[in-house]
Design an enzyme around this catalytic site. Structure first.
Site, PDB file in Angstrom:
ATOM      1  N   HIS A 192      11.043  10.700   5.918  1.00  0.00           N
ATOM      2  CA  HIS A 192       9.993   9.937   6.389  1.00  0.00           C
ATOM      3  C   HIS A 192       8.805  10.207   6.185  1.00  0.00           C
ATOM      4  O   HIS A 192       8.389  11.604   6.357  1.00  0.00           O
ATOM      5  CB  HIS A 192      10.212   9.808   7.870  1.00  0.00           C
ATOM      6  CG  HIS A 192      11.572   9.180   8.043  1.00  0.00           C
ATOM      7  ND1 HIS A 192      12.274   8.293   7.406  1.00  0.00           N
ATOM      8  CD2 HIS A 192      11.879   9.040   9.649  1.00  0.00           C
ATOM      9  CE1 HIS A 192      13.363   8.103   8.199  1.00  0.00           C
ATOM     10  NE2 HIS A 192      13.218   8.342   9.502  1.00  0.00           N
ATOM     11  N   CYS A 236      13.803  10.806  14.906  1.00  0.00           N
ATOM     12  CA  CYS A 236      13.293  11.512  13.785  1.00  0.00           C
ATOM     13  C   CYS A 236      11.814  11.338  13.478  1.00  0.00           C
ATOM     14  O   CYS A 236      11.134  12.361  13.310  1.00  0.00           O
ATOM     15  CB  CYS A 236      14.249  10.877  12.608  1.00  0.00           C
ATOM     16  SG  CYS A 236      14.331   9.152  12.433  1.00  0.00           S
ATOM     17  N   ARG A 276      10.315   0.224   7.020  1.00  0.00           N
ATOM     18  CA  ARG A 276      11.462   0.832   6.179  1.00  0.00           C
ATOM     19  C   ARG A 276      11.174   0.668   4.741  1.00  0.00           C
ATOM     20  O   ARG A 276      10.516  -0.401   4.327  1.00  0.00           O
ATOM     21  CB  ARG A 276      12.645   0.141   6.551  1.00  0.00           C
ATOM     22  CG  ARG A 276      13.981   0.832   6.145  1.00  0.00           C
ATOM     23  CD  ARG A 276      14.222   2.115   6.653  1.00  0.00           C
ATOM     24  NE  ARG A 276      15.213   1.948   8.016  1.00  0.00           N
ATOM     25  CZ  ARG A 276      15.419   2.820   8.683  1.00  0.00           C
ATOM     26  NH1 ARG A 276      14.943   3.897   8.569  1.00  0.00           N
ATOM     27  NH2 ARG A 276      15.896   2.515   9.891  1.00  0.00           N
ATOM     28  N   ARG A 300      17.705   9.651  26.186  1.00  0.00           N
ATOM     29  CA  ARG A 300      16.109  10.386  25.825  1.00  0.00           C
ATOM     30  C   ARG A 300      15.174  10.128  27.098  1.00  0.00           C
ATOM     31  O   ARG A 300      14.165  11.052  27.293  1.00  0.00           O
ATOM     32  CB  ARG A 300      15.660   9.938  24.650  1.00  0.00           C
ATOM     33  CG  ARG A 300      16.178  10.355  23.438  1.00  0.00           C
ATOM     34  CD  ARG A 300      15.492  10.049  22.035  1.00  0.00           C
ATOM     35  NE  ARG A 300      16.509  10.292  20.977  1.00  0.00           N
ATOM     36  CZ  ARG A 300      16.586   9.566  19.938  1.00  0.00           C
ATOM     37  NH1 ARG A 300      15.739   8.505  19.709  1.00  0.00           N
ATOM     38  NH2 ARG A 300      17.157   9.740  18.867  1.00  0.00           N
ATOM     39  N   GLY A 335      29.135  11.188   9.396  1.00  0.00           N
ATOM     40  CA  GLY A 335      28.023  10.555   9.240  1.00  0.00           C
ATOM     41  C   GLY A 335      26.950  10.904   8.548  1.00  0.00           C
ATOM     42  O   GLY A 335      27.054  12.169   8.146  1.00  0.00           O
ATOM     43  N   ASN A 370      14.073  13.478   7.438  1.00  0.00           N
ATOM     44  CA  ASN A 370      14.532  12.759   8.836  1.00  0.00           C
ATOM     45  C   ASN A 370      16.060  13.273   9.026  1.00  0.00           C
ATOM     46  O   ASN A 370      16.404  13.249  10.281  1.00  0.00           O
ATOM     47  CB  ASN A 370      14.406  11.336   8.429  1.00  0.00           C
ATOM     48  CG  ASN A 370      15.523  10.778   7.411  1.00  0.00           C
ATOM     49  OD1 ASN A 370      15.129  11.020   6.260  1.00  0.00           O
ATOM     50  ND2 ASN A 370      16.402  10.066   7.623  1.00  0.00           N
ATOM     51  N   ARG A 398      38.295   5.424  12.402  1.00  0.00           N
ATOM     52  CA  ARG A 398      38.318   5.078  10.801  1.00  0.00           C
ATOM     53  C   ARG A 398      38.442   6.299  10.105  1.00  0.00           C
ATOM     54  O   ARG A 398      38.983   6.448   8.930  1.00  0.00           O
ATOM     55  CB  ARG A 398      36.821   4.696  10.545  1.00  0.00           C
ATOM     56  CG  ARG A 398      36.932   3.234  11.061  1.00  0.00           C
ATOM     57  CD  ARG A 398      35.418   2.841  10.698  1.00  0.00           C
ATOM     58  NE  ARG A 398      34.376   3.220  11.259  1.00  0.00           N
ATOM     59  CZ  ARG A 398      34.025   2.662  12.532  1.00  0.00           C
ATOM     60  NH1 ARG A 398      34.626   1.649  12.846  1.00  0.00           N
ATOM     61  NH2 ARG A 398      33.012   3.327  13.228  1.00  0.00           N
ATOM     62  N   GLY A 453      17.752   7.009   7.578  1.00  0.00           N
ATOM     63  CA  GLY A 453      17.570   7.040   9.134  1.00  0.00           C
ATOM     64  C   GLY A 453      18.316   5.755   9.744  1.00  0.00           C
ATOM     65  O   GLY A 453      18.674   5.834  10.921  1.00  0.00           O
ATOM     66  N   LYS A 501       9.814   4.021  20.656  1.00  0.00           N
ATOM     67  CA  LYS A 501      10.473   5.272  21.046  1.00  0.00           C
ATOM     68  C   LYS A 501       9.353   6.154  20.672  1.00  0.00           C
ATOM     69  O   LYS A 501       9.172   7.321  21.346  1.00  0.00           O
ATOM     70  CB  LYS A 501      11.431   5.558  20.031  1.00  0.00           C
ATOM     71  CG  LYS A 501      12.972   4.995  20.367  1.00  0.00           C
ATOM     72  CD  LYS A 501      13.884   5.138  19.153  1.00  0.00           C
ATOM     73  CE  LYS A 501      15.059   4.161  19.197  1.00  0.00           C
ATOM     74  NZ  LYS A 501      15.865   3.866  17.988  1.00  0.00           N
TER      75      LYS A 501
HETATM   76  N1  LIG Z   1      19.980   8.954  10.282  1.00  0.00           N
HETATM   77  C1  LIG Z   1      18.787   9.760  10.861  1.00  0.00           C
HETATM   78  O1  LIG Z   1      17.990   9.915  10.243  1.00  0.00           O
HETATM   79  C2  LIG Z   1      18.927   9.697  12.223  1.00  0.00           C
HETATM   80  C3  LIG Z   1      17.871  10.546  12.863  1.00  0.00           C
HETATM   81  C4  LIG Z   1      17.814  10.803  14.339  1.00  0.00           C
HETATM   82  C5  LIG Z   1      18.818  10.278  15.017  1.00  0.00           C
HETATM   83  N2  LIG Z   1      20.104   9.489  14.416  1.00  0.00           N
HETATM   84  C6  LIG Z   1      21.048   8.891  15.362  1.00  0.00           C
HETATM   85  O2  LIG Z   1      22.193   9.703  15.072  1.00  0.00           O
HETATM   86  C7  LIG Z   1      23.456   8.973  15.330  1.00  0.00           C
HETATM   87  C8  LIG Z   1      24.308   8.921  13.930  1.00  0.00           C
HETATM   88  O3  LIG Z   1      23.384   8.402  12.850  1.00  0.00           O
HETATM   89  P1  LIG Z   1      24.058   8.368  11.373  1.00  0.00           P
HETATM   90  O4  LIG Z   1      22.705   8.148  10.482  1.00  0.00           O
HETATM   91  O5  LIG Z   1      24.698   9.690  11.136  1.00  0.00           O
HETATM   92  O6  LIG Z   1      24.866   7.183  11.226  1.00  0.00           O
HETATM   93  P2  LIG Z   1      26.060   6.948  10.381  1.00  0.00           P
HETATM   94  O7  LIG Z   1      26.067   7.603   8.817  1.00  0.00           O
HETATM   95  O8  LIG Z   1      26.332   5.577  10.678  1.00  0.00           O
HETATM   96  O9  LIG Z   1      27.374   7.724  11.054  1.00  0.00           O
HETATM   97  C9  LIG Z   1      27.981   7.481  12.121  1.00  0.00           C
HETATM   98  C10 LIG Z   1      29.004   8.488  12.712  1.00  0.00           C
HETATM   99  O10 LIG Z   1      29.665   8.106  14.126  1.00  0.00           O
HETATM  100  C11 LIG Z   1      30.822   8.033  13.854  1.00  0.00           C
HETATM  101  N3  LIG Z   1      31.444   7.186  15.029  1.00  0.00           N
HETATM  102  C12 LIG Z   1      31.194   5.612  14.999  1.00  0.00           C
HETATM  103  N4  LIG Z   1      31.936   5.065  16.039  1.00  0.00           N
HETATM  104  C13 LIG Z   1      32.330   6.189  16.788  1.00  0.00           C
HETATM  105  C14 LIG Z   1      33.273   6.016  18.103  1.00  0.00           C
HETATM  106  N5  LIG Z   1      33.528   5.007  18.577  1.00  0.00           N
HETATM  107  N6  LIG Z   1      33.656   7.213  18.378  1.00  0.00           N
HETATM  108  C15 LIG Z   1      33.292   8.595  17.587  1.00  0.00           C
HETATM  109  N7  LIG Z   1      32.827   8.366  16.415  1.00  0.00           N
HETATM  110  C16 LIG Z   1      32.264   7.504  16.245  1.00  0.00           C
HETATM  111  C17 LIG Z   1      31.393   7.726  12.652  1.00  0.00           C
HETATM  112  O11 LIG Z   1      32.691   8.159  12.212  1.00  0.00           O
HETATM  113  P3  LIG Z   1      33.670   7.185  11.174  1.00  0.00           P
HETATM  114  O12 LIG Z   1      33.553   8.034  10.204  1.00  0.00           O
HETATM  115  O13 LIG Z   1      34.921   7.370  11.944  1.00  0.00           O
HETATM  116  O14 LIG Z   1      33.026   5.771  11.344  1.00  0.00           O
HETATM  117  C18 LIG Z   1      30.253   8.619  11.923  1.00  0.00           C
HETATM  118  O15 LIG Z   1      30.656   9.952  11.780  1.00  0.00           O
HETATM  119  C19 LIG Z   1      22.552   7.280  15.513  1.00  0.00           C
HETATM  120  O16 LIG Z   1      22.692   7.217  16.945  1.00  0.00           O
HETATM  121  C20 LIG Z   1      21.375   7.520  15.062  1.00  0.00           C
HETATM  122  O17 LIG Z   1      20.464   6.730  15.620  1.00  0.00           O
HETATM  123  C21 LIG Z   1      20.069   9.268  13.062  1.00  0.00           C
END
Ligand SMILES: NC(=O)c1ccc[n+]([C@@H]2O[C@H](COP(=O)([O-])OP(=O)(O)OC[C@H]3O[C@@H](n4cnc5c(N)ncnc54)[C@H](OP(=O)(O)O)[C@@H]3O)[C@@H](O)[C@H]2O)c1
Length: 358
Positions: free
Chosen positions: A252, A128, A245, A99, A12, A325, A39, A159, A223
């Site tokens: 951010h 974040c 957004r 959290r 991700g 972020n 996936r 994000g 949050k």
């Molecule tokens: N983006 C930010 O700035 C940010 C900041 C703080 C917190 N977060 C939190 O971090 C988390 C991930 O965010 P992201 O932005 O990286 O999302 P993302 O780009 O959509 O990536 C999601 C990741 O989770 C994996 N995943 C999805 N379903 C799964 C399952 N059932 N079992 C195992 N792995 C699974 C996906 O794997 P596949 O490739 O197999 O789909 C991918 O590696 C979220 O909870 C988000 O709220 C994000």
């Protein structure tokens, strides 16, 4: 002997940055395991130039793992983090699921590393938008106290994950290359995957991040309120947020208004922020120096500027706070927590499992 570190959600937006942060980390690491959903299982990613095959996440994935970094969504953490703890790992969870759990420390290492000492196997990484605000405000809170915070955010699309980045890039191309009116662009994800309607982000600003709660604030806004009180260990700080957004890919920006308990001289506020670990003062308006999202991308720091007195409130101060972020807001804060656990001798199995196995 070094650690075995697992990254759940390794493919991700955050997970890929976690891999980079681990490559650059001071942690002694023997082995890195990369996990995802079905996936991406079987896909090959690189760690320090080595090919590593991505594995499917299951209840049995955590045997031999010392540190598990979770960033795959709240439901994945809810299901699998307790199994990781049961297997003897310490979990650093980047999702919102744990959290507010009283058994789980919520940590920004520069602000409340002491909270790690009482961990029960899971440590939560804050949201974040909260993390960067904590880095900017903790030096002010320490010296002059904080009565209230009013924050408006200008948040990057990353994000909302890799799919939101892809959607934004597609929409921008449709408008710029194909001449589509931004109003007519089709959106599938933003403002958030979990709500009924979706709106274009190209050339737009969306005052909704996450779904709405009963009090008409969004979950993202709540949050910021709840996490600030938990991290600063002070329920009396009043916090109201408006989270927006904007079509920026990463970093951010936040317009933060605070009222301190004691009158805080502006030059002293600037000096306190400049001296605080993780914070960088960029404040020289005569030379148009202030934090900008494009400059923050790729940095672990939080940039603070436009610091000025409110025109009317004696204890009121405004500032502009910017950070990447995906790094300080997620991947770096998580790896920094792991490094701090290591430095404090806190990477160890937990005697009593406090979390439900589902
Ligand atoms: N983006 C930010 O700035 C940010 C900041 C703080 C917190 N977060 C939190 O971090 C988390 C991930 O965010 P992201 O932005 O990286 O999302 P993302 O780009 O959509 O990536 C999601 C990741 O989770 C994996 N995943 C999805 N379903 C799964 C399952 N059932 N079992 C195992 N792995 C699974 C996906 O794997 P596949 O490739 O197999 O789909 C991918 O590696 C979220 O909870 C988000 O709220 C994000």
């Amino acid at each position: 002997m070094g650690y075995t570190v697992a990254v759940v959600g390794a493919t991700g937006a955050v997970g890929t940055r976690m891999i980079t942060m681990l490559e650059e980390s001071t942690l002694p690491i023997d082995k890195v395991r990369l996990l995802s959903s079905a996936r991406s299982a079987g896909k090959v990613l690189q760690y320090k130039g080595q090919d590593i095959e991505v594995e499917l996440t299951t209840e049995d994935s955590f045997e031999g793992v010392d540190i598990a970094l979770f960033s795959a969504g709240g439901s994945v953490s809810a299901k699998f983090a307790p199994y990781a703890v049961k297997a003897g790992a310490v979990v650093v969870d980047n999702t919102s699921f744990f959290r507010q759990n009283p058994d789980v420390p919520l940590v920004v290492p520069e602000v409340n590393a002491h909270a790690l000492d009482a961990h029960n196997g899971i440590i939560a990484c804050p949201n974040c938008s909260t993390i960067q605000m904590m880095v900017a405000l903790e030096p002010v809170r320490q010296k002059w106290g904080l009565d209230r915070i009013i924050v408006s955010t200008y948040q990057a699309v990353s994000g909302a994950g890799q799919s939101a980045i892809n959607e934004t890039e597609r929409e921008l191309k449709e408008v710029l290359n194909d001449g589509v009116n931004p109003r007519d662009v089709k959106a599938d994800i933003l403002p958030c995957g979990g709500d009924k309607k979706h709106f274009p982000i190209a050339f737009n600003a969306l005052p909704q991040i996450d779904v709405f709660t009963d009090n008409d604030y969004t979950y993202e806004e709540m949050k910021m309120t709840k996490e600030t009180k938990k991290i600063m260990e002070d329920d009396s700080i009043a916090v109201s947020a408006t989270c927006v957004r904007i079509p920026v890919l990463s970093a951010h920006s936040e317009s933060v208004y605070i009222e301190t308990k004691e009158v805080a001289p502006i030059e002293e506020v600037k000096a306190a922020i400049a001296a605080f670990p993780g914070a960088v003062l960029e404040d020289d308006v005569a030379n148009q120096v202030y934090p900008q999202a494009v400059n923050a991308v790729g940095s672990r720091d939080t940039f603070v500027g436009r610091i000025r007195k409110d025109l009317d409130a004696e204890k009121g101060i405004h500032m502009w706070v910017v950070s990447d972020n995906l790094l300080k807001g997620a991947a770096w804060n998580s790896v920094q927590i792991a490094e701090t656990l290591h430095e404090r001798g806190l990477v160890r199995p937990t005697a009593e499992l406090k979390f439900e196995l589902k």
